[in-house]
Motif scaffolding. Structure first.
Motif, mmCIF file in Angstrom:
data_model
loop_
_atom_site.group_PDB
_atom_site.id
_atom_site.type_symbol
_atom_site.label_atom_id
_atom_site.label_comp_id
_atom_site.label_asym_id
_atom_site.label_seq_id
_atom_site.Cartn_x
_atom_site.Cartn_y
_atom_site.Cartn_z
ATOM 1 N N PHE A 137 0.904 -1.313 0.095
ATOM 2 C CA PHE A 137 -0.011 0.046 -0.202
ATOM 3 C C PHE A 137 0.822 1.336 -0.085
ATOM 4 O O PHE A 137 0.308 2.327 -0.033
ATOM 5 N N MET A 138 2.424 1.140 -0.238
ATOM 6 C CA MET A 138 2.990 2.108 0.029
ATOM 7 C C MET A 138 3.703 2.333 -1.686
ATOM 8 O O MET A 138 3.719 1.600 -2.486
ATOM 9 N N HIS A 139 3.810 3.655 -2.077
ATOM 10 C CA HIS A 139 4.393 4.125 -3.495
ATOM 11 C C HIS A 139 5.481 5.017 -3.383
ATOM 12 O O HIS A 139 5.278 6.206 -2.532
ATOM 13 N N PHE A 140 6.397 4.740 -4.204
ATOM 14 C CA PHE A 140 7.317 5.764 -4.345
ATOM 15 C C PHE A 140 6.795 6.850 -5.151
ATOM 16 O O PHE A 140 6.984 6.888 -6.589
ATOM 17 N N GLY A 141 6.226 7.977 -4.684
ATOM 18 C CA GLY A 141 5.983 9.286 -5.518
ATOM 19 C C GLY A 141 4.732 9.185 -6.288
ATOM 20 O O GLY A 141 3.986 7.744 -6.280
ATOM 21 N N LEU A 142 4.110 10.150 -6.740
ATOM 22 C CA LEU A 142 2.959 10.171 -7.688
ATOM 23 C C LEU A 142 2.791 9.320 -8.553
ATOM 24 O O LEU A 142 1.845 8.930 -8.845
#
Length: 305
Positions: A137-142
């Motif tokens: 559920f985590m993401h590196f940036g938009l």
């Protein structure tokens, strides 16, 4: 008092008693259900193949009619893709929190929540097992978030409609864990993993199986998956995580649509349990290996930073 004769059927102009609706005693009606012949007001009648039927008869008939089901055993429905929408909402919410904490939409990996929930192999093997799930559920940036959510928005509803909410949820989360397991088991300790890509690739694998089962063209899916996998070679994306999710999602969906109609639920539960067991064994074996060589691994990890 008048002595005029009274007609045998009552005074001229008199109206016979009008029956009332069987479900609404305050509504006089001359209409009747064509099935049970009870009086029914217009609000309680529904169009039927022959005449009009009251809602009670319609509901009773629906219980006796065999509902159409998909190849996986889900009831055919055009309802909203609730699970897909919830997953998108959770991913977006998690991203917003990391942006608020870090103060940057592109460098949100500095946020405390991101650091505590992304998958770092050495920490995961050291007992922080929640990371294998929360990292999805985590993401590196938009841009990372936008690409994954766009794919989920397109693929998710189709697979959810075919599998049904419960089976779809199982495929989604086991694909997510499959991506984490592949990266954890086969990868190095020098990587920090995050993103819903494992789950998304799992749904692509599921869609491939669904389309193949329905004898639909799968060339577009193969091209999209191929382009994404090749692009991994030129980016920091985890090829192992994508492949792990794709394989688990595809195989689990294949087991679901191939399960015999008789005892279908038992076969599908068995497939889910087998997939979960396999992934669990992978995590435990790799953790044991890392623990055995803890000093070497930690020293190697320090050189990777």
């Amino acid at each position: 008092m008048s002595n005029a004769p009274v007609p045998p059927d009552g005074p001229i102009g008199a109206q016979p008693d009008i029956p009332v609706c069987a479900r609404h005693s305050d509504r006089p009606t001359r209409l009747r259900c064509s099935r049970c012949d009870r009086p029914a007001c217009p609000d309680c009648l529904r169009d039927a193949s022959v005449g009009m039927q009251c809602v009670d008869c319609v509901n009773e008939g629906a219980r006796t009619v065999r509902q159409a089901r998909t190849s996986a055993g889900a009831v055919v429905s055009n309802g909203r893709p609730i699970i897909t929408q919830v997953m998108i909402a959770l991913n977006v919410l998690a991203y917003v929190v990391t942006v608020v904490q870090s103060g940057s939409p592109m460098n949100n990996s500095r946020a405390g929540l991101f650091t505590a929930t992304s998958m770092i192999p050495e920490l995961t093997a050291n007992g922080e097992w929640w990371r294998i799930l929360t990292s999805g559920f985590m993401h590196f940036g938009l841009l990372h978030l936008a690409l994954n959510m766009a794919a989920l928005f397109v693929v998710g509803p189709v697979v959810e409609q075919e599998l049904g909410k419960l089976r779809y949820s199982a495929v989604y989360f086991l694909s997510l864990l499959g991506g984490s397991a592949a990266a954890f088991f086969f990868g190095t300790v020098c990587q920090q993993l995050a993103g819903a890509s494992g789950a998304v690739f799992g749904l692509m694998g599921a869609l491939l199986i669904v389309f193949k089962r329905q004898k639909r063209d799968i060339s577009t899916i193969l091209v999209v998956v191929g382009i994404n996998l090749v692009s991994n070679l030129f980016t920091n994306a985890s090829l192992l995580g994508h492949l792990g999710g794709f394989v688990i999602g595809g195989l689990l969906t294949l087991a679901m649509v191939k399960a015999p109609a008789k005892n279908r639920n038992a076969y599908q539960i068995g497939a889910v349990a087998a997939a979960a067991l396999l992934l669990g064994v992978m995590f435990v074996l790799r953790a044991s290996e890392l623990d055995t060589a803890a000093e070497v691994i930690l020293e190697y990890a320090r050189t990777c930073r």
